[in-house]
Write a protein that holds these residues in place. Structure first.
Motif, PDB file in Angstrom:
ATOM      1  N   THR A 109      59.765   4.025  17.110  1.00 52.47           N
ATOM      2  CA  THR A 109      60.856   4.272  16.173  1.00 52.47           C
ATOM      3  C   THR A 109      60.429   3.856  14.770  1.00 52.47           C
ATOM      4  OG1 THR A 109      61.901   2.108  16.448  1.00 52.47           O
ATOM      5  CG2 THR A 109      62.553   3.852  17.987  1.00 52.47           C
ATOM      6  N   GLY A 110      61.139   4.393  13.785  1.00 50.42           N
ATOM      7  CA  GLY A 110      60.768   4.079  12.403  1.00 50.42           C
ATOM      8  C   GLY A 110      59.365   4.527  12.080  1.00 50.42           C
ATOM      9  N   ALA A 111      58.913   5.620  12.729  1.00 52.48           N
ATOM     10  CA  ALA A 111      57.517   6.035  12.595  1.00 52.48           C
ATOM     11  C   ALA A 111      57.180   6.567  11.214  1.00 52.48           C
ATOM     12  CB  ALA A 111      57.177   7.080  13.659  1.00 52.48           C
ATOM     13  N   GLY A 112      58.197   6.776  10.379  1.00 53.31           N
ATOM     14  CA  GLY A 112      57.932   7.162   9.000  1.00 53.31           C
ATOM     15  C   GLY A 112      57.914   5.980   8.054  1.00 53.31           C
ATOM     16  N   GLY A 113      58.061   4.757   8.606  1.00 52.72           N
ATOM     17  CA  GLY A 113      58.141   3.559   7.787  1.00 52.72           C
ATOM     18  C   GLY A 113      56.844   2.777   7.726  1.00 52.72           C
ATOM     19  N   ARG A 121      64.882   9.120  11.548  1.00 54.34           N
ATOM     20  CA  ARG A 121      66.075   9.840  11.124  1.00 54.34           C
ATOM     21  C   ARG A 121      65.730  11.138  10.413  1.00 54.34           C
ATOM     22  NH1 ARG A 121      68.931   5.135   7.837  1.00 54.34           N
ATOM     23  NH2 ARG A 121      66.756   4.935   7.198  1.00 54.34           N
ATOM     24  N   ASP A 122      64.528  11.186   9.817  1.00 49.08           N
ATOM     25  CA  ASP A 122      64.087  12.379   9.096  1.00 49.08           C
ATOM     26  C   ASP A 122      62.733  12.815   9.648  1.00 49.08           C
ATOM     27  OD1 ASP A 122      63.339  14.363   7.373  1.00 49.08           O
ATOM     28  OD2 ASP A 122      63.422  13.156   5.546  1.00 49.08           O
ATOM     29  N   ALA A 150      59.838  13.751  17.601  1.00 46.86           N
ATOM     30  CA  ALA A 150      61.130  13.985  18.231  1.00 46.86           C
ATOM     31  C   ALA A 150      62.110  14.541  17.206  1.00 46.86           C
ATOM     32  CB  ALA A 150      61.664  12.684  18.815  1.00 46.86           C
ATOM     33  N   PRO A 151      63.146  15.246  17.658  1.00 42.83           N
ATOM     34  CA  PRO A 151      64.202  15.672  16.723  1.00 42.83           C
ATOM     35  C   PRO A 151      64.846  14.453  16.074  1.00 42.83           C
ATOM     36  CG  PRO A 151      64.435  16.770  18.855  1.00 42.83           C
ATOM     37  CD  PRO A 151      63.405  15.695  19.039  1.00 42.83           C
ATOM     38  N   ALA A 152      65.490  14.670  14.949  1.00 43.47           N
ATOM     39  CA  ALA A 152      66.108  13.571  14.206  1.00 43.47           C
ATOM     40  C   ALA A 152      67.001  12.734  15.114  1.00 43.47           C
ATOM     41  CB  ALA A 152      66.914  14.119  13.039  1.00 43.47           C
ATOM     42  N   ALA A 153      66.844  11.419  15.015  1.00 43.80           N
ATOM     43  CA  ALA A 153      67.648  10.510  15.836  1.00 43.80           C
ATOM     44  C   ALA A 153      67.836   9.206  15.092  1.00 43.80           C
ATOM     45  CB  ALA A 153      66.982  10.257  17.182  1.00 43.80           C
TER      46      ALA A 153
END
Length: 290
Positions: free
Chosen positions: A8-12, A34-35, A48-51
């Protein structure tokens, strides 16, 4: 079938680093955020799709088929614990068997740092769930030290002479990847404090910033009331300002001073010092040069 690690938070800043390390190790990963447009494109990774944590059904779909969940805590919010509970419930519904949760040092119900209380309640919820678990309690980020220093060259807050064993994002990611990639069960039910190699006062941090930037940086110790007053103009809500102020007060209370050997023990390399971090990341203090 290859076990899938969901991140999770893989864009952070933490989740992205962990995702890249897992990809380099050849792991199959599910990247969640989320994005989806912010998620990195990595070999062996499926976006994954936005979650969002608060959307239990979206999280369940995103986690479906994952064996392990690396759960980065949600952004600070008044209902963050409830969001975490929803995410954990979604993981269980999706069949996740192991959760590695990124917590915070000194997580306790009466921790001085109010956001650390959120981590305690999240840990307790995971402990009560029928899932294998590991808690990684990171200290303050090294990156926060220059970020908290104003353009006026003043690092201010009610930390007194307390010490903080701040840790680098890269060291947290290395430690997390080592735990996530382990298949022996050696880290089951373990709690690791992830810290830097030493604990320093904010006055010492100011001296390191002075050395790195060539500009005089000083630490101004504030009282509780002074700290709230100096942050009044940021337009933040009271719960958020309270979190900012109590983070310094937790340093002053000695709640972030513990130095652990978990980073070198898990990663095989020394933890990064503040001086090394500042030398390697000049952009972190560029705002101090005017």
């Amino acid at each position: 079938m290859t076990d899938v690690i969901a991140v999770t938070g893989a864009g952070g800043r933490v989740g992205g680093r962990v995702a890249r390390r897992l990809a380099e190790a050849g792991a199959a990963t599910r990247l969640i955020g989320r994005d989806p447009d912010r998620l990195p494109r990595l070999p062996g990774a499926v976006a994954a799709p936005a979650a969002a944590y608060a959307d239990g059904e979206a999280m369940r779909r995103a986690l479906d088929g994952a064996h392990t969940l690396f759960m980065v805590s949600a952004h600070e919010a008044p209902d963050r614990v409830r969001e975490h509970h929803t995410a954990v419930d979604a993981a269980l519904a999706a069949g996740v068997e192991r959760i590695v949760y990124l917590s915070f040092v000194g997580a306790a119900p009466r921790a001085t740092f109010t956001f650390a209380r959120d981590h305690f309640h999240t840990e307790e919820y995971i402990r009560a769930a029928p899932v294998r678990r590991t808690f990684l309690r990171d200290n303050f980020y090294l990156a926060a030290i220059p970020a908290m220093t104003g353009a006026d060259g003043v690092l201010r807050g009610p930390a007194g002479q307390g010490r903080v064993a701040a840790v680098a994002h890269d060291d947290i990611a290395d430690a997390a990847a080592a735990v996530l990639l382990d298949t022996t069960g050696a880290h089951e039910s373990a709690v690791y404090d992830l810290t830097g190699p030493s604990a320093f006062t904010l006055a010492e941090a100011a001296a390191e910033l002075t050395l790195a930037t060539g500009r005089t940086v000083r630490y101004l110790s504030e009282s509780h009331d002074e700290a709230f007053a100096s942050r009044a103009g940021h337009g933040a809500e009271e719960w958020e300002v309270t979190g900012w102020v109590t983070s310094y007060e937790a340093i002053g209370a000695g709640e972030m001073a513990l130095v652990s050997d978990a980073v070198p023990r898990l990663t095989g390399h020394p933890a990064q010092s503040l001086r090394a971090y500042l030398a390697a990341h000049p952009r972190s203090w560029a705002h101090l040069l005017g």
